[in-house]
Motif scaffolding. Structure first.
Motif, mmCIF file in Angstrom:
data_model
loop_
_atom_site.group_PDB
_atom_site.id
_atom_site.type_symbol
_atom_site.label_atom_id
_atom_site.label_comp_id
_atom_site.label_asym_id
_atom_site.label_seq_id
_atom_site.Cartn_x
_atom_site.Cartn_y
_atom_site.Cartn_z
ATOM 1 N N ALA A 169 0.786 -1.260 0.075
ATOM 2 C CA ALA A 169 -0.077 0.150 -0.180
ATOM 3 C C ALA A 169 0.921 1.322 -0.045
ATOM 4 O O ALA A 169 0.536 2.066 -0.698
ATOM 5 C CB ALA A 169 -0.988 -0.057 1.201
ATOM 6 N N ARG A 170 2.097 1.209 0.691
ATOM 7 C CA ARG A 170 2.790 2.353 0.893
ATOM 8 C C ARG A 170 3.414 2.639 -0.389
ATOM 9 O O ARG A 170 3.686 3.717 -0.864
ATOM 10 C CB ARG A 170 3.671 2.336 1.905
ATOM 11 C CG ARG A 170 4.818 3.184 2.038
ATOM 12 C CD ARG A 170 4.745 3.814 3.597
ATOM 13 N NE ARG A 170 5.726 5.018 3.546
ATOM 14 C CZ ARG A 170 5.715 5.726 4.301
ATOM 15 N NH1 ARG A 170 5.096 5.808 5.426
ATOM 16 N NH2 ARG A 170 6.283 6.914 4.282
ATOM 17 N N GLU A 219 -3.427 7.714 0.791
ATOM 18 C CA GLU A 219 -3.310 6.344 1.557
ATOM 19 C C GLU A 219 -4.345 5.301 1.539
ATOM 20 O O GLU A 219 -4.060 4.036 1.548
ATOM 21 C CB GLU A 219 -3.126 7.005 3.196
ATOM 22 C CG GLU A 219 -1.462 6.997 3.536
ATOM 23 C CD GLU A 219 -1.509 7.241 4.894
ATOM 24 O OE1 GLU A 219 -2.409 6.953 5.758
ATOM 25 O OE2 GLU A 219 -0.243 7.715 5.473
ATOM 26 N N ARG A 220 -5.456 5.644 1.697
ATOM 27 C CA ARG A 220 -6.814 4.864 1.619
ATOM 28 C C ARG A 220 -7.029 4.087 0.259
ATOM 29 O O ARG A 220 -7.159 3.037 0.649
ATOM 30 C CB ARG A 220 -8.087 5.915 2.046
ATOM 31 C CG ARG A 220 -9.140 5.226 2.149
ATOM 32 C CD ARG A 220 -10.050 5.441 3.495
ATOM 33 N NE ARG A 220 -10.578 4.431 4.069
ATOM 34 C CZ ARG A 220 -10.325 4.208 5.387
ATOM 35 N NH1 ARG A 220 -9.587 4.868 6.214
ATOM 36 N NH2 ARG A 220 -11.109 3.206 5.869
ATOM 37 N N SER A 242 -4.418 1.634 -0.343
ATOM 38 C CA SER A 242 -4.633 0.396 0.750
ATOM 39 C C SER A 242 -5.571 -0.331 0.245
ATOM 40 O O SER A 242 -5.637 -1.692 0.292
ATOM 41 C CB SER A 242 -5.066 0.982 2.222
ATOM 42 O OG SER A 242 -5.401 -0.262 2.914
ATOM 43 N N ARG A 272 -5.025 -4.390 -1.152
ATOM 44 C CA ARG A 272 -5.752 -5.355 -0.418
ATOM 45 C C ARG A 272 -6.651 -6.160 -1.508
ATOM 46 O O ARG A 272 -6.750 -7.345 -1.284
ATOM 47 C CB ARG A 272 -6.827 -4.693 0.665
ATOM 48 C CG ARG A 272 -7.088 -5.563 1.565
ATOM 49 C CD ARG A 272 -7.916 -5.011 2.819
ATOM 50 N NE ARG A 272 -7.131 -5.119 4.147
ATOM 51 C CZ ARG A 272 -6.281 -4.062 4.688
ATOM 52 N NH1 ARG A 272 -6.454 -3.036 4.265
ATOM 53 N NH2 ARG A 272 -5.640 -4.625 5.804
ATOM 54 N N PRO A 284 -0.230 -7.056 2.246
ATOM 55 C CA PRO A 284 -1.091 -6.265 3.214
ATOM 56 C C PRO A 284 -1.476 -7.150 4.250
ATOM 57 O O PRO A 284 -1.493 -8.509 4.000
ATOM 58 C CB PRO A 284 -2.435 -5.930 2.422
ATOM 59 C CG PRO A 284 -2.295 -6.202 0.931
ATOM 60 C CD PRO A 284 -0.951 -6.897 1.035
ATOM 61 N N GLU A 334 -6.289 -0.092 12.661
ATOM 62 C CA GLU A 334 -6.767 -1.114 11.482
ATOM 63 C C GLU A 334 -6.279 -2.406 11.587
ATOM 64 O O GLU A 334 -7.153 -3.087 11.145
ATOM 65 C CB GLU A 334 -5.740 -0.359 10.163
ATOM 66 C CG GLU A 334 -6.656 1.111 9.891
ATOM 67 C CD GLU A 334 -5.777 1.718 8.680
ATOM 68 O OE1 GLU A 334 -4.654 1.313 8.277
ATOM 69 O OE2 GLU A 334 -6.396 2.620 8.130
#
Length: 232
Positions: free
Chosen positions: A64-65, A77-78, A81, A85, A150, A183
């Motif tokens: 994700a990063r 970021e969201r 992610s 995922r 993730p 999270e």
DNA sequence: TCAACTGGCGCCCATTTATG
DNA sequence: CATAAATGGGCGCCAGTTGA
């Protein structure tokens, strides 16, 4: 750490870095250089060594990063992610997005079905990948980095499924830590308070978000109360 | 259509490091 | 040692996106 705007610009001007991947080849390249970093203006053995150490620490990176770091429009970021995922691993993502245009089109259609991702975001992601130099950059990074898949989220913690907002100064953990921890326990961390927010964790210096929480009658707790709730 | 939420930016402050 | 420069962390704001 230690590689901000100023230094990136200097490395670029010196011809040492021309793309993201070059950062992770910097130490190797510097070793063969006639004018190594430690001999340049403003640098010393100490600062050069620290920079290389900091870069090595970042070689291991969550998927994700990595996606977030590409700086794609609409992918913060969201959404990074959510995309990470969906694919589950960098290998799956690479196969789906970096092989053929046809395969990528299929992958984008799948992404559209992900809750939280809409046409604008998916189109932006697709446009990014459609640029050959972007795809090359991503391939290069995937080859250089140790990309972590993730993590699965807990479904049975006291805060699973709850929407949490952190505001004010956190004294026992950094914001990133707090967010990651929440999270991993199945909570959803948001940046703004609404009627749908379940818990607001307020530290000193909290402002408008705390006021909103009170207005909406959202449960407010201190950082310590939050930690004891999640068992930390 | 609209409430909720994200992304991206500006600003401020603390810390770290280089320099005099 | 004092000061300056660079960086990162953190907050709030708000335009634009999502989903019911």
């Amino acid at each position: 750490r230690g590689l901000g705007e100023k230094q990136v610009k200097a490395l670029w001007d010196w011809g040492l870095v021309h793309g993201p991947g070059d950062i992770f080849r910097l130490e190797e390249r510097d070793r063969q250089s006639l004018t190594p970093l430690r001999n340049r203006d403003g640098w010393g053995a100490q600062s050069a060594r620290k920079l290389f150490e900091a870069i090595e620490q970042r070689r291991k990176v969550p998927l994700a990063r990595l996606l977030f770091a590409l700086g794609m429009r609409h992918v913060g970021e969201r959404n990074a992610s959510l995309i990470a995922r969906h694919f589950g691993s960098v290998e799956t993502l690479a196969e789906a997005c970096l092989t053929t245009d046809e395969r990528r089109a299929e992958a984008m259609a799948e992404l559209l079905t992900v809750d939280g991702l809409g046409p604008i975001v998916v189109e932006a992601f697709d446009q990014f990948l459609a640029e050959p130099h972007n795809a090359d950059t991503l391939r290069d990074l995937v080859g250089l980095l140790d990309v972590q898949p993730p993590e699965a989220r807990a479904a049975d913690s006291p805060v699973a499924g709850k929407t949490v907002v952190f505001t004010g100064t956190l004294e026992r953990m950094t914001r990133d830590e707090a967010k990651a921890r929440a999270e991993s326990l199945g909570a959803k961390v948001s940046g703004s308070v609404s009627k749908k927010t379940d818990i607001v964790v307020a530290g000193p210096g909290a402002g408008s978000k705390l006021a909103k929480a009170t207005e909406f009658g959202v449960q407010v707790m201190t950082e310590d109360e939050w930690l004891s709730l999640i068992g930390g």
